[in-house]
Design a protein around this motif. Sequence first.
Motif, PDB file in Angstrom:
ATOM      1  N   LEU A 220       0.825  -1.206   0.000  1.00  0.00           N
ATOM      2  CA  LEU A 220       0.000   0.000   0.000  1.00  0.00           C
ATOM      3  C   LEU A 220       0.864   1.263   0.000  1.00  0.00           C
ATOM      4  CD1 LEU A 220      -2.748   1.403   0.219  1.00  0.00           C
ATOM      5  CD2 LEU A 220      -2.595   1.145   2.708  1.00  0.00           C
ATOM      6  N   PHE A 221       1.852   1.304   0.878  1.00  0.00           N
ATOM      7  CA  PHE A 221       2.753   2.461   0.926  1.00  0.00           C
ATOM      8  C   PHE A 221       3.539   2.594  -0.380  1.00  0.00           C
ATOM      9  CE2 PHE A 221       2.782   1.880   5.745  1.00  0.00           C
ATOM     10  CZ  PHE A 221       1.864   2.908   5.936  1.00  0.00           C
ATOM     11  N   SER A 222       3.916   1.463  -0.962  1.00  0.00           N
ATOM     12  CA  SER A 222       4.655   1.481  -2.214  1.00  0.00           C
ATOM     13  C   SER A 222       3.815   2.074  -3.346  1.00  0.00           C
ATOM     14  CB  SER A 222       5.099   0.062  -2.582  1.00  0.00           C
ATOM     15  OG  SER A 222       5.809   0.043  -3.792  1.00  0.00           O
ATOM     16  N   ILE A 223       2.525   1.709  -3.384  1.00  0.00           N
ATOM     17  CA  ILE A 223       1.621   2.264  -4.406  1.00  0.00           C
ATOM     18  C   ILE A 223       1.501   3.776  -4.244  1.00  0.00           C
ATOM     19  CG2 ILE A 223      -0.781   2.320  -5.179  1.00  0.00           C
ATOM     20  CD1 ILE A 223      -0.937  -0.668  -4.540  1.00  0.00           C
ATOM     21  N   VAL A 224       1.339   4.232  -3.007  1.00  0.00           N
ATOM     22  CA  VAL A 224       1.245   5.671  -2.749  1.00  0.00           C
ATOM     23  C   VAL A 224       2.529   6.378  -3.182  1.00  0.00           C
ATOM     24  CG1 VAL A 224       1.050   7.434  -0.952  1.00  0.00           C
ATOM     25  CG2 VAL A 224      -0.406   5.396  -0.866  1.00  0.00           C
ATOM     26  N   ASP A 225       3.669   5.796  -2.825  1.00  0.00           N
ATOM     27  CA  ASP A 225       4.961   6.398  -3.150  1.00  0.00           C
ATOM     28  C   ASP A 225       5.138   6.579  -4.654  1.00  0.00           C
ATOM     29  OD1 ASP A 225       5.641   6.477  -0.489  1.00  0.00           O
ATOM     30  OD2 ASP A 225       6.829   4.629  -0.538  1.00  0.00           O
ATOM     31  N   ILE A 226       4.946   5.500  -5.383  1.00  0.00           N
ATOM     32  CA  ILE A 226       5.308   5.542  -6.790  1.00  0.00           C
ATOM     33  C   ILE A 226       4.283   6.302  -7.629  1.00  0.00           C
ATOM     34  CG2 ILE A 226       4.222   3.374  -7.535  1.00  0.00           C
ATOM     35  CD1 ILE A 226       6.916   2.884  -9.079  1.00  0.00           C
ATOM     36  N   LEU A 227       3.004   6.224  -7.274  1.00  0.00           N
ATOM     37  CA  LEU A 227       2.003   6.982  -8.028  1.00  0.00           C
ATOM     38  C   LEU A 227       2.140   8.475  -7.759  1.00  0.00           C
ATOM     39  CD1 LEU A 227      -1.230   4.785  -7.865  1.00  0.00           C
ATOM     40  CD2 LEU A 227       0.460   4.974  -9.680  1.00  0.00           C
ATOM     41  N   ALA A 228       2.362   8.830  -6.494  1.00  0.00           N
ATOM     42  CA  ALA A 228       2.580  10.241  -6.168  1.00  0.00           C
ATOM     43  C   ALA A 228       3.834  10.759  -6.855  1.00  0.00           C
ATOM     44  CB  ALA A 228       2.684  10.427  -4.656  1.00  0.00           C
ATOM     45  N   GLY A 229       4.897   9.943  -6.856  1.00  0.00           N
ATOM     46  CA  GLY A 229       6.130  10.344  -7.519  1.00  0.00           C
ATOM     47  C   GLY A 229       5.964  10.477  -9.015  1.00  0.00           C
ATOM     48  N   LEU A 230       5.204   9.568  -9.622  1.00  0.00           N
ATOM     49  CA  LEU A 230       4.988   9.598 -11.068  1.00  0.00           C
ATOM     50  C   LEU A 230       4.195  10.832 -11.483  1.00  0.00           C
ATOM     51  CD1 LEU A 230       5.329   8.030 -13.750  1.00  0.00           C
ATOM     52  CD2 LEU A 230       3.141   6.926 -13.272  1.00  0.00           C
ATOM     53  N   VAL A 231       3.098  11.096 -10.776  1.00  0.00           N
ATOM     54  CA  VAL A 231       2.255  12.255 -11.120  1.00  0.00           C
ATOM     55  C   VAL A 231       3.004  13.562 -10.865  1.00  0.00           C
ATOM     56  CG1 VAL A 231       0.144  13.497 -10.517  1.00  0.00           C
ATOM     57  CG2 VAL A 231       0.104  11.001 -10.707  1.00  0.00           C
ATOM     58  N   ALA A 232       3.652  13.676  -9.707  1.00  0.00           N
ATOM     59  CA  ALA A 232       4.351  14.915  -9.365  1.00  0.00           C
ATOM     60  C   ALA A 232       5.537  15.168 -10.291  1.00  0.00           C
ATOM     61  CB  ALA A 232       4.821  14.869  -7.919  1.00  0.00           C
ATOM     62  N   SER A 233       6.253  14.111 -10.670  1.00  0.00           N
ATOM     63  CA  SER A 233       7.403  14.294 -11.555  1.00  0.00           C
ATOM     64  C   SER A 233       6.962  14.756 -12.940  1.00  0.00           C
ATOM     65  CB  SER A 233       8.191  12.984 -11.670  1.00  0.00           C
ATOM     66  OG  SER A 233       7.414  11.966 -12.276  1.00  0.00           O
ATOM     67  N   TYR A 234       5.790  14.295 -13.374  1.00  0.00           N
ATOM     68  CA  TYR A 234       5.263  14.763 -14.667  1.00  0.00           C
ATOM     69  C   TYR A 234       4.896  16.242 -14.589  1.00  0.00           C
ATOM     70  CZ  TYR A 234       2.149  15.259 -18.679  1.00  0.00           C
ATOM     71  OH  TYR A 234       1.548  15.692 -19.841  1.00  0.00           O
ATOM     72  N   GLN A 235       4.260  16.643 -13.501  1.00  0.00           N
ATOM     73  CA  GLN A 235       3.862  18.040 -13.349  1.00  0.00           C
ATOM     74  C   GLN A 235       5.071  18.959 -13.192  1.00  0.00           C
ATOM     75  OE1 GLN A 235       0.794  19.010 -13.748  1.00  0.00           O
ATOM     76  NE2 GLN A 235      -0.158  16.979 -13.758  1.00  0.00           N
ATOM     77  N   LEU A 236       6.091  18.492 -12.490  1.00  0.00           N
ATOM     78  CA  LEU A 236       7.277  19.315 -12.229  1.00  0.00           C
ATOM     79  C   LEU A 236       8.351  19.161 -13.293  1.00  0.00           C
ATOM     80  CD1 LEU A 236       7.605  18.618  -8.382  1.00  0.00           C
ATOM     81  CD2 LEU A 236       6.645  20.660  -9.482  1.00  0.00           C
ATOM     82  N   ASN A 237       8.152  18.207 -14.216  1.00  0.00           N
ATOM     83  CA  ASN A 237       9.113  17.936 -15.292  1.00  0.00           C
ATOM     84  C   ASN A 237      10.486  17.552 -14.724  1.00  0.00           C
ATOM     85  OD1 ASN A 237       9.954  17.642 -17.960  1.00  0.00           O
ATOM     86  ND2 ASN A 237      10.652  19.773 -18.106  1.00  0.00           N
ATOM     87  N   VAL A 238      10.475  16.609 -13.784  1.00  0.00           N
ATOM     88  CA  VAL A 238      11.714  16.084 -13.196  1.00  0.00           C
ATOM     89  C   VAL A 238      11.709  14.570 -13.350  1.00  0.00           C
ATOM     90  CG1 VAL A 238      11.974  17.976 -11.557  1.00  0.00           C
ATOM     91  CG2 VAL A 238      10.662  15.944 -10.897  1.00  0.00           C
ATOM     92  N   ALA A 239      12.864  13.956 -13.093  1.00  0.00           N
ATOM     93  CA  ALA A 239      12.973  12.499 -13.189  1.00  0.00           C
ATOM     94  C   ALA A 239      12.087  11.829 -12.140  1.00  0.00           C
ATOM     95  CB  ALA A 239      14.425  12.065 -13.003  1.00  0.00           C
ATOM     96  N   PRO A 240      11.289  10.834 -12.523  1.00  0.00           N
ATOM     97  CA  PRO A 240      10.367  10.205 -11.561  1.00  0.00           C
ATOM     98  C   PRO A 240      11.071   9.444 -10.451  1.00  0.00           C
ATOM     99  CG  PRO A 240      10.379   9.015 -13.640  1.00  0.00           C
ATOM    100  CD  PRO A 240      11.155  10.269 -13.870  1.00  0.00           C
ATOM    101  N   GLY A 241      12.264   8.885 -10.731  1.00  0.00           N
ATOM    102  CA  GLY A 241      12.952   8.098  -9.717  1.00  0.00           C
ATOM    103  C   GLY A 241      13.325   8.908  -8.496  1.00  0.00           C
ATOM    104  N   GLY A 242      13.943  10.066  -8.734  1.00  0.00           N
ATOM    105  CA  GLY A 242      14.372  10.899  -7.617  1.00  0.00           C
ATOM    106  C   GLY A 242      13.212  11.405  -6.790  1.00  0.00           C
ATOM    107  N   PHE A 243      12.143  11.836  -7.446  1.00  0.00           N
ATOM    108  CA  PHE A 243      11.003  12.371  -6.696  1.00  0.00           C
ATOM    109  C   PHE A 243      10.263  11.255  -5.962  1.00  0.00           C
ATOM    110  CE2 PHE A 243       7.189  14.727  -5.739  1.00  0.00           C
ATOM    111  CZ  PHE A 243       7.675  16.018  -5.555  1.00  0.00           C
ATOM    112  N   THR A 244      10.216  10.060  -6.548  1.00  0.00           N
ATOM    113  CA  THR A 244       9.601   8.925  -5.855  1.00  0.00           C
ATOM    114  C   THR A 244      10.367   8.589  -4.583  1.00  0.00           C
ATOM    115  OG1 THR A 244       8.791   7.996  -7.944  1.00  0.00           O
ATOM    116  CG2 THR A 244       8.946   6.500  -6.067  1.00  0.00           C
ATOM    117  N   ALA A 245      11.698   8.671  -4.648  1.00  0.00           N
ATOM    118  CA  ALA A 245      12.510   8.430  -3.453  1.00  0.00           C
ATOM    119  C   ALA A 245      12.213   9.469  -2.380  1.00  0.00           C
ATOM    120  CB  ALA A 245      13.998   8.454  -3.814  1.00  0.00           C
ATOM    121  N   LEU A 246      12.039  10.732  -2.779  1.00  0.00           N
ATOM    122  CA  LEU A 246      11.707  11.792  -1.820  1.00  0.00           C
ATOM    123  C   LEU A 246      10.346  11.538  -1.175  1.00  0.00           C
ATOM    124  CD1 LEU A 246      12.928  14.993  -3.715  1.00  0.00           C
ATOM    125  CD2 LEU A 246      14.056  13.800  -1.820  1.00  0.00           C
TER     126      LEU A 246
END
Length: 278
Positions: A220-246
Motif C-alpha cells: 500500500l505504501f509502495s503504491i502511494v509512493d510511486i504513483l505520487a512520484g509519477l504524477v508529481a514528476s510529470y507536473q514538475l518535469n523532473v525524473a520520476p525516480g528521484g522524486f519517488t525516493a523523496l
Amino acid sequence: MFQYSFMQNALVVSFFIAILCPSIGIFLVLRRYSMIGDALSHASLAGVAIGLLSGGSPVIGAFVFTSACGALIEFLRVYFKKFTDLLLTIVLALSVGIAITIISSGKLHANADSYLFGSVLTVSAFDMGAILVLSIVSVLVLVLLYNQLVYIAYDEEAARVVGVRVQLINYIFSILVASAISISIRVVGVLVLSSMIALPVATALQLRLGFRRTLLFSVLFSIVDILAGLVASYQLNVAPGGFTALVSVALLLLVMLGKRLFQIFRLQAQPRNRISGR
C-alpha cells in the motif's frame, strides 16, 4: 496527463513495481540484506549497457546480468561468511566496471543516462510484455515459496533443521530480486531503485503488525509512493525516480511522526483514565 500512451505504459509498470518490490523487499529487510538489494540495483546498469550494446532489450539484459550477480553473491557468501560486506564490493566493482567500460566506449547507439534516473518516456510495448511476464512468474514463485521464505527470513539455521532447502531457495530468491530490479529500472532508475525495495517496508514496520499485514501495508505504501512520484514528476518535469525516493522518505517520516504523536497522546490519556476510573 494519462491520455498519453507513454504515461499509460508508465502507470501499468508502476503498479507492477509497487506490488513486486516490497513483496521481495520485506524478505531482504528482515534478513538484514537491504544493502544487497542496493548492490544488485547498481549491477543492473551493466545489464542495461550489455542489452543496449547487443541490440536487445535492456530489461532482459538487466534481468540476466542481475540474476548472475545475485547467484554470484550467494556463491561467495559461503566463502566470506565473516566478511559479507566484501560481497557488495566485489559485485559493485564487477558491474560498475563493465558498465563504465561499455558506456565510455562510444559503441552504444542509445542513451543509457535515462536508466540512471528513470524516465517515463522509455517504456516501450515490448518492455511492457517482458515486464508482464517477469511480474507474473515472480509473483507465482513468491506464492509457492512463501512459507519457506518466511522460515529463512526469521531463522536460516532453523529452516535447515526443519528440512527447507535453503541454498536452492536463496538462489531462486536472488533471481526474484533481479526480476524486480529489471522491471523497475525503466521508471524508477538505477540510482534510487533500492528505495522502492526497502523504504515501503521500513514504513510498514513502524506499525508493528504481523508479517502478512506488514506485507500488505508495504505494498500500500509502495503504491502511494510511486504513483505520487509519477504524477508529481510529470507536473514538475523532473525524473520520476528521484522524486519517488523523496516521497518514500517523506511518507516514512510522516508515519514515524504519527506513531510518536499517538504514543504521547496515549501516555497522556492513561492518567486521565485512572482518575475517571476512581
